[in-house]
Design a protein around this motif. Structure first.
Motif, PDB file in Angstrom:
ATOM      1  N   LEU A   1       0.809  -1.202   0.000  1.00  0.00           N
ATOM      2  CA  LEU A   1       0.000   0.000   0.000  1.00  0.00           C
ATOM      3  C   LEU A   1       0.849   1.261   0.000  1.00  0.00           C
ATOM      4  CD1 LEU A   1      -2.770  -0.895   2.586  1.00  0.00           C
ATOM      5  CD2 LEU A   1      -3.060  -0.664   0.145  1.00  0.00           C
ATOM      6  N   THR A   2       1.945   1.238   0.744  1.00  0.00           N
ATOM      7  CA  THR A   2       2.760   2.441   0.856  1.00  0.00           C
ATOM      8  C   THR A   2       3.764   2.582  -0.278  1.00  0.00           C
ATOM      9  OG1 THR A   2       4.323   1.312   2.311  1.00  0.00           O
ATOM     10  CG2 THR A   2       2.520   2.545   3.361  1.00  0.00           C
ATOM     11  N   PRO A  29       1.105   5.822  -4.291  1.00  0.00           N
ATOM     12  CA  PRO A  29       1.312   5.163  -2.994  1.00  0.00           C
ATOM     13  C   PRO A  29       0.544   5.884  -1.888  1.00  0.00           C
ATOM     14  CG  PRO A  29       3.413   5.807  -3.983  1.00  0.00           C
ATOM     15  CD  PRO A  29       2.331   6.361  -4.843  1.00  0.00           C
ATOM     16  N   PHE A  30       0.043   5.115  -0.951  1.00  0.00           N
ATOM     17  CA  PHE A  30      -0.599   5.698   0.213  1.00  0.00           C
ATOM     18  C   PHE A  30       0.470   6.089   1.227  1.00  0.00           C
ATOM     19  CE2 PHE A  30      -4.355   3.009  -1.031  1.00  0.00           C
ATOM     20  CZ  PHE A  30      -5.166   4.078  -1.342  1.00  0.00           C
ATOM     21  N   ARG A  31       0.122   7.060   2.059  1.00  0.00           N
ATOM     22  CA  ARG A  31       0.997   7.465   3.155  1.00  0.00           C
ATOM     23  C   ARG A  31       0.273   7.193   4.457  1.00  0.00           C
ATOM     24  NH1 ARG A  31       1.200  13.229   2.936  1.00  0.00           N
ATOM     25  NH2 ARG A  31      -0.891  12.995   2.140  1.00  0.00           N
ATOM     26  N   SER A  32       1.015   6.924   5.497  1.00  0.00           N
ATOM     27  CA  SER A  32       0.436   6.737   6.821  1.00  0.00           C
ATOM     28  C   SER A  32       0.390   8.086   7.526  1.00  0.00           C
ATOM     29  CB  SER A  32       1.291   5.763   7.629  1.00  0.00           C
ATOM     30  OG  SER A  32       1.005   5.886   9.005  1.00  0.00           O
ATOM     31  N   GLU A  42       6.405   5.350  12.401  1.00  0.00           N
ATOM     32  CA  GLU A  42       5.067   4.848  12.735  1.00  0.00           C
ATOM     33  C   GLU A  42       4.872   4.820  14.246  1.00  0.00           C
ATOM     34  OE1 GLU A  42       2.354   4.249  11.267  1.00  0.00           O
ATOM     35  OE2 GLU A  42       3.053   4.249   9.211  1.00  0.00           O
ATOM     36  N   TYR A  63      -3.712   1.636  10.917  1.00  0.00           N
ATOM     37  CA  TYR A  63      -3.130   2.749  10.172  1.00  0.00           C
ATOM     38  C   TYR A  63      -4.246   3.632   9.639  1.00  0.00           C
ATOM     39  CZ  TYR A  63       0.958  -0.313  10.018  1.00  0.00           C
ATOM     40  OH  TYR A  63       2.009  -1.125  10.346  1.00  0.00           O
ATOM     41  N   PHE A  65      -4.402   5.353   6.235  1.00  0.00           N
ATOM     42  CA  PHE A  65      -3.716   5.514   4.964  1.00  0.00           C
ATOM     43  C   PHE A  65      -4.342   6.649   4.174  1.00  0.00           C
ATOM     44  CE2 PHE A  65      -2.465   0.920   5.462  1.00  0.00           C
ATOM     45  CZ  PHE A  65      -1.112   1.185   5.592  1.00  0.00           C
ATOM     46  N   LEU A  66      -3.486   7.452   3.552  1.00  0.00           N
ATOM     47  CA  LEU A  66      -3.926   8.644   2.832  1.00  0.00           C
ATOM     48  C   LEU A  66      -3.373   8.671   1.420  1.00  0.00           C
ATOM     49  CD1 LEU A  66      -2.794  11.119   5.621  1.00  0.00           C
ATOM     50  CD2 LEU A  66      -5.097  10.248   5.293  1.00  0.00           C
ATOM     51  N   SER A  67      -4.173   9.179   0.513  1.00  0.00           N
ATOM     52  CA  SER A  67      -3.683   9.459  -0.836  1.00  0.00           C
ATOM     53  C   SER A  67      -2.968  10.815  -0.805  1.00  0.00           C
ATOM     54  CB  SER A  67      -4.843   9.428  -1.828  1.00  0.00           C
ATOM     55  OG  SER A  67      -5.876  10.280  -1.419  1.00  0.00           O
TER      56      SER A  67
END
Length: 109
Positions: A1-2, A29-32, A42, A63, A65-67
Protein backbone atom coordinates in the motif's frame (compact mmCIF):
# COMPACT_ATOMS: atom_id res chain seq x y z
CA UNK A 1 0.00 0.00 0.00
CA UNK A 2 2.76 2.44 0.86
CA UNK A 3 4.79 1.65 -2.26
CA UNK A 4 1.97 1.97 -4.79
CA UNK A 5 2.86 -1.36 -6.41
CA UNK A 6 1.53 -4.89 -6.24
CA UNK A 7 3.19 -7.71 -8.11
CA UNK A 8 0.81 -9.62 -10.39
CA UNK A 9 2.01 -12.89 -8.86
CA UNK A 10 0.70 -11.78 -5.44
CA UNK A 11 -2.36 -13.82 -4.37
CA UNK A 12 -4.17 -10.60 -3.46
CA UNK A 13 -3.73 -9.08 -6.94
CA UNK A 14 -7.23 -8.23 -8.25
CA UNK A 15 -8.58 -10.46 -11.00
CA UNK A 16 -9.99 -8.81 -14.16
CA UNK A 17 -13.62 -7.71 -13.94
CA UNK A 18 -15.94 -6.49 -16.65
CA UNK A 19 -13.14 -6.89 -19.22
CA UNK A 20 -10.87 -4.46 -17.37
CA UNK A 21 -7.44 -5.18 -15.89
CA UNK A 22 -6.30 -3.47 -12.71
CA UNK A 23 -3.19 -1.37 -13.34
CA UNK A 24 -1.12 -0.71 -10.22
CA UNK A 25 1.13 1.70 -12.17
CA UNK A 26 -1.71 4.23 -12.10
CA UNK A 27 -2.09 4.09 -8.33
CA UNK A 28 -0.31 6.62 -6.11
CA UNK A 29 1.31 5.16 -2.99
CA UNK A 30 -0.60 5.70 0.21
CA UNK A 31 1.00 7.46 3.15
CA UNK A 32 0.44 6.74 6.82
CA UNK A 33 -0.93 9.73 8.75
CA UNK A 34 1.15 8.80 11.80
CA UNK A 35 4.35 8.42 9.79
CA UNK A 36 3.74 11.77 8.06
CA UNK A 37 3.10 13.53 11.38
CA UNK A 38 6.10 11.89 13.09
CA UNK A 39 8.89 12.41 10.53
CA UNK A 40 8.50 8.97 8.94
CA UNK A 41 8.15 7.02 12.19
CA UNK A 42 5.07 4.85 12.73
CA UNK A 43 3.33 4.44 16.07
CA UNK A 44 5.19 2.20 18.49
CA UNK A 45 2.08 0.02 18.72
CA UNK A 46 -1.69 0.13 18.25
CA UNK A 47 -2.56 -3.35 19.55
CA UNK A 48 -1.57 -5.01 22.82
CA UNK A 49 -3.44 -8.27 23.35
CA UNK A 50 -3.15 -11.64 25.04
CA UNK A 51 -5.19 -14.67 24.08
CA UNK A 52 -5.43 -17.46 26.64
CA UNK A 53 -1.95 -18.86 27.39
CA UNK A 54 -0.24 -17.31 24.36
CA UNK A 55 2.47 -14.69 24.77
CA UNK A 56 1.10 -11.14 24.54
CA UNK A 57 1.18 -9.56 21.09
CA UNK A 58 2.26 -5.94 20.83
CA UNK A 59 2.63 -4.22 17.48
CA UNK A 60 1.20 -1.77 14.98
CA UNK A 61 -1.85 -3.16 13.18
CA UNK A 62 -3.89 0.00 12.66
CA UNK A 63 -3.13 2.75 10.17
CA UNK A 64 -4.79 5.76 8.59
CA UNK A 65 -3.72 5.51 4.96
CA UNK A 66 -3.93 8.64 2.83
CA UNK A 67 -3.68 9.46 -0.84
CA UNK A 68 -1.35 12.32 -1.83
CA UNK A 69 -4.00 15.08 -1.83
CA UNK A 70 -4.47 14.89 1.96
CA UNK A 71 -2.47 17.06 4.35
CA UNK A 72 -1.93 15.83 7.92
CA UNK A 73 -2.55 18.64 10.40
CA UNK A 74 -2.05 16.42 13.46
CA UNK A 75 -2.61 12.98 14.98
CA UNK A 76 -3.87 11.71 18.34
CA UNK A 77 -0.93 11.14 20.66
CA UNK A 78 -0.30 7.49 21.60
CA UNK A 79 1.67 6.17 24.55
CA UNK A 80 4.92 4.27 24.02
CA UNK A 81 4.85 0.64 25.18
CA UNK A 82 7.32 1.47 27.97
CA UNK A 83 4.69 3.78 29.56
CA UNK A 84 1.92 1.15 29.79
CA UNK A 85 1.21 0.43 33.47
CA UNK A 86 -1.36 -2.37 33.27
CA UNK A 87 -0.80 -4.49 30.12
CA UNK A 88 -2.17 -6.12 28.07
CA UNK A 89 -5.39 -4.56 26.78
CA UNK A 90 -8.31 -4.48 27.35
CA UNK A 91 -8.02 -3.44 30.97
CA UNK A 92 -9.57 -0.93 33.40
CA UNK A 93 -8.02 2.05 31.57
CA UNK A 94 -8.23 0.84 27.96
CA UNK A 95 -11.54 -0.78 26.88
CA UNK A 96 -10.21 -2.36 23.67
CA UNK A 97 -7.11 -4.30 22.66
CA UNK A 98 -6.60 -1.63 19.97
CA UNK A 99 -5.67 1.98 20.68
CA UNK A 100 -8.01 4.58 19.25
CA UNK A 101 -6.13 6.33 16.44
CA UNK A 102 -7.22 9.61 14.88
CA UNK A 103 -5.92 12.27 12.53
CA UNK A 104 -6.83 15.86 11.74
CA UNK A 105 -6.73 16.09 7.94
CA UNK A 106 -7.13 18.76 5.31
CA UNK A 107 -7.96 18.15 1.66
CA UNK A 108 -5.55 20.14 -0.51
CA UNK A 109 -6.72 21.70 -3.76
Amino acid sequence: LTEGKLDQSDVTYPSPKYGMEWDSDKISPFRSAYAVANDGIESDFTNYAKVKDDEPFIGTLDYIFLSPEWKVKGVKSLEHRSKIVNPPFPNEEEPSDHYLIAADLELEN
